[in-house]
Design a protein around this motif. Structure first.
Motif, PDB file in Angstrom:
ATOM      1  N   ASP A  93       0.833  -1.197   0.000  1.00 29.85           N
ATOM      2  CA  ASP A  93       0.000   0.000   0.000  1.00 29.85           C
ATOM      3  C   ASP A  93       0.869   1.249   0.000  1.00 29.85           C
ATOM      4  OD1 ASP A  93       0.790  -0.945   2.472  1.00 29.85           O
ATOM      5  OD2 ASP A  93      -1.096  -0.552   3.478  1.00 29.85           O
ATOM      6  N   ILE A  94       0.283   2.338  -0.528  1.00 30.52           N
ATOM      7  CA  ILE A  94       0.925   3.642  -0.483  1.00 30.52           C
ATOM      8  C   ILE A  94       0.028   4.571   0.324  1.00 30.52           C
ATOM      9  CG2 ILE A  94       2.141   3.300  -2.653  1.00 30.52           C
ATOM     10  CD1 ILE A  94       0.053   5.153  -3.971  1.00 30.52           C
ATOM     11  N   HIS A  95       0.609   5.678   0.816  1.00 31.32           N
ATOM     12  CA  HIS A  95      -0.121   6.514   1.760  1.00 31.32           C
ATOM     13  C   HIS A  95      -0.201   7.972   1.348  1.00 31.32           C
ATOM     14  CE1 HIS A  95       2.146   3.199   3.654  1.00 31.32           C
ATOM     15  NE2 HIS A  95       0.962   2.902   4.143  1.00 31.32           N
ATOM     16  N   SER A  96       0.467   8.324   0.241  1.00 35.18           N
ATOM     17  CA  SER A  96       0.431   9.694  -0.263  1.00 35.18           C
ATOM     18  C   SER A  96       0.734   9.661  -1.748  1.00 35.18           C
ATOM     19  CB  SER A  96       1.443  10.589   0.455  1.00 35.18           C
ATOM     20  OG  SER A  96       2.766  10.234   0.081  1.00 35.18           O
ATOM     21  N   ALA A  97       0.375  10.729  -2.439  1.00 35.89           N
ATOM     22  CA  ALA A  97       0.644  10.812  -3.869  1.00 35.89           C
ATOM     23  C   ALA A  97       2.133  10.728  -4.156  1.00 35.89           C
ATOM     24  CB  ALA A  97       0.058  12.108  -4.430  1.00 35.89           C
ATOM     25  N   ALA A  98       2.939  11.294  -3.255  1.00 39.04           N
ATOM     26  CA  ALA A  98       4.382  11.312  -3.465  1.00 39.04           C
ATOM     27  C   ALA A  98       5.000   9.915  -3.436  1.00 39.04           C
ATOM     28  CB  ALA A  98       5.039  12.192  -2.403  1.00 39.04           C
ATOM     29  N   ALA A 100       3.685   7.168  -4.776  1.00 38.95           N
ATOM     30  CA  ALA A 100       3.261   6.311  -5.881  1.00 38.95           C
ATOM     31  C   ALA A 100       4.411   5.948  -6.810  1.00 38.95           C
ATOM     32  CB  ALA A 100       2.132   6.980  -6.654  1.00 38.95           C
ATOM     33  N   ALA A 101       5.111   6.945  -7.309  1.00 39.74           N
ATOM     34  CA  ALA A 101       6.205   6.682  -8.248  1.00 39.74           C
ATOM     35  C   ALA A 101       7.326   5.900  -7.589  1.00 39.74           C
ATOM     36  CB  ALA A 101       6.719   7.995  -8.829  1.00 39.74           C
ATOM     37  N   MET A 102       7.623   6.222  -6.332  1.00 43.18           N
ATOM     38  CA  MET A 102       8.667   5.504  -5.613  1.00 43.18           C
ATOM     39  C   MET A 102       8.334   4.018  -5.516  1.00 43.18           C
ATOM     40  SD  MET A 102       9.885   5.874  -1.613  1.00 43.18           S
ATOM     41  CE  MET A 102       8.276   5.312  -1.011  1.00 43.18           C
ATOM     42  N   ALA A 103       7.132   3.703  -5.039  1.00 48.98           N
ATOM     43  CA  ALA A 103       6.743   2.309  -4.856  1.00 48.98           C
ATOM     44  C   ALA A 103       6.607   1.578  -6.185  1.00 48.98           C
ATOM     45  CB  ALA A 103       5.433   2.236  -4.082  1.00 48.98           C
ATOM     46  N   ALA A 104       6.148   2.283  -7.206  1.00 50.47           N
ATOM     47  CA  ALA A 104       5.936   1.660  -8.514  1.00 50.47           C
ATOM     48  C   ALA A 104       7.226   1.140  -9.131  1.00 50.47           C
ATOM     49  CB  ALA A 104       5.265   2.651  -9.458  1.00 50.47           C
TER      50      ALA A 104
END
Length: 273
Positions: A93-98, A100-104
């Motif tokens: 899961d991600i917790h902020s818009a910032a 998204a790209a990192m986790a992706a």
């Protein structure tokens, strides 16, 4: 459902449900490898497409003293290692818009927590990565209202969507599952998953630790298959009592194989009805 075929590749089996499973949070590499090896082996034998799940960080904890993770990049690197080692897609899961790209850069599926399912900036950021986006239905939303989450993601040019039912708030310290939400959300044209463990949480405990009702996991899972769920989400741990997050509602790892065997048989009957 074309994105499921692309996600699972040679694992893809439209005749069976798929499984998202793993420990709640990344505690250490040894735990991840133990769970992934066990579950991927079971799923391969039973022809169940499998996504390994573990959170690199738990941002939503009851107490400030609760364990949140080993570090974002460290956790994501371990998830990526699990995926490569066992040749399975992975999710967190991600917790902020910032984030998204990192986790992706490390995972195949971005999971949007239930409490954040209406956050437009998070949904758009996740969509723009091009990854599969699994949105958990908020405990405060109807199945019908998830159409707005779907529209936001599709509006950003991403058709790779999964929707997950995880129960509805009932009073202050319990959840209930309205199984009408499964066919309702399937009408939105997306695969629907039943979260069999978080739907059994007992939140807002005065101890500062969320409670649970894991003895009902089998019941929740069987009912989900009977009502047409495309996939199941089950958090599992070798010793839930020692887990650093959500141990009260996780399935003990050694109980998973027998449950999945029964669910595969139930699925064969359900698809004929």
């Amino acid at each position: 459902m074309k994105h499921l075929k692309s996600l699972f590749k040679e694992q893809y089996n439209p005749e069976n449900f798929f499984l998202i499973a793993g420990p709640c949070v990344i505690e250490e590499e040894e735990l991840l490898m133990e769970v992934a090896e066990k579950v991927s082996g079971i799923c391969k034998r039973l022809s169940i497409p499998y996504v390994f799940k573990a959170s690199y960080r738990k941002a939503n904890r009851t107490s400030v003293h609760s364990f949140t993770g080993i570090g974002d990049v460290e956790g994501l690197e371990l998830l990526q290692k699990v995926g490569k080692t066992f040749n399975v897609p992975v999710t967190s899961d991600i917790h902020s818009a910032a984030e998204a790209a990192m986790a992706a850069a490390y995972v195949d599926v971005l999971q949007i927590p239930a409490f954040l399912c209406r956050q437009t900036d998070i949904l758009l950021a996740a969509a723009e990565t091009g990854k599969v986006v699994n949105v958990k239905k908020g405990q405060f939303l109807s199945g019908e209202s998830m159409k707005f989450a779907v529209e936001k993601i599709q509006g950003a040019g991403n058709e790779h969507i999964i929707l997950t039912e995880r129960g509805t708030t009932f009073g202050y310290q319990d959840l209930v599952v309205d199984y009408r939400n499964i066919p309702v959300m399937k009408h939105l044209g997306q695969p629907v998953v039943m979260d069999c463990t978080h739907s059994l949480q007992q939140p807002n405990q005065t101890s500062g630790v969320t409670g649970g009702n894991p003895q009902m996991i089998s019941t929740i899972a069987k009912a989900a298959i009977a009502t047409g769920a495309d996939g199941l989400f089950i958090e599992t741990h070798p010793e839930p009592s020692r887990a650093k997050s959500d141990g009260a509602n996780m399935l003990r790892l050694d109980l998973l194989e027998e449950l999945l065997e029964k669910l595969v048989e139930l699925r064969k009957v359900a698809v004929k009805l």
